[in-house]
Design an enzyme around this catalytic site. Structure first.
Site, short mmCIF file in Angstrom:
data_model
loop_
_atom_site.label_atom_id
_atom_site.label_comp_id
_atom_site.label_asym_id
_atom_site.label_seq_id
_atom_site.Cartn_x
_atom_site.Cartn_y
_atom_site.Cartn_z
N ARG A 280 0.83 -1.22 0.00
CA ARG A 280 0.00 0.00 0.00
C ARG A 280 0.86 1.26 0.00
O ARG A 280 0.56 2.22 -0.70
CB ARG A 280 -0.94 0.02 1.20
CG ARG A 280 -2.08 -0.97 1.08
CD ARG A 280 -2.95 -0.98 2.31
NE ARG A 280 -2.13 -1.35 3.47
CZ ARG A 280 -2.42 -1.05 4.72
NH1 ARG A 280 -3.49 -0.35 5.02
NH2 ARG A 280 -1.64 -1.45 5.70
N ASN B 18 -6.26 -2.62 2.07
CA ASN B 18 -6.24 -4.07 2.16
C ASN B 18 -7.67 -4.57 2.23
O ASN B 18 -8.56 -3.90 2.76
CB ASN B 18 -5.50 -4.52 3.42
CG ASN B 18 -3.99 -4.40 3.29
OD1 ASN B 18 -3.45 -4.31 2.20
ND2 ASN B 18 -3.31 -4.40 4.41
#
Length: 91
Positions: free
Chosen positions: A18, A36
């Site tokens: 990320r 996520n």
């Protein structure tokens, strides 16, 4: 501007995916978000001009983090939103 979503599968959680996605988006000039998912995948919404989005997609498919591995990407067009920057979101 165009907007897309990407569902990214592979080794994409617990490897800095990320954060390196955000770095890639900031470098290219993409706005949106990355988060996520409970199934181990990563979900991305990205918005920008077509050329920048194409470069962003290529970067995601190549995995922006060396510790990760992208096995599959599902790409969809989505309606534009009012993103002003690229955010890392949490479950």
């Amino acid at each position: 501007m165009a907007a897309i979503s990407l569902e990214v599968y592979g080794i994409v959680q617990g490897v800095g995916f990320r954060y390196t996605t955000k770095m890639l988006a900031d470098q290219i000039g993409i706005v949106g978000k990355v988060e996520n998912r409970n199934d181990g995948s990563v979900y991305i919404e990205a918005q920008g001009d077509s050329e920048k989005l194409s470069a962003f997609i290529d970067g995601i498919k190549a995995s922006p983090t060396p510790a990760g591995r992208v096995d599959r990407v599902i790409l969809n067009s989505i309606p534009e939103t009012n993103y002003t920057r690229f955010n890392v979101t949490y479950l």
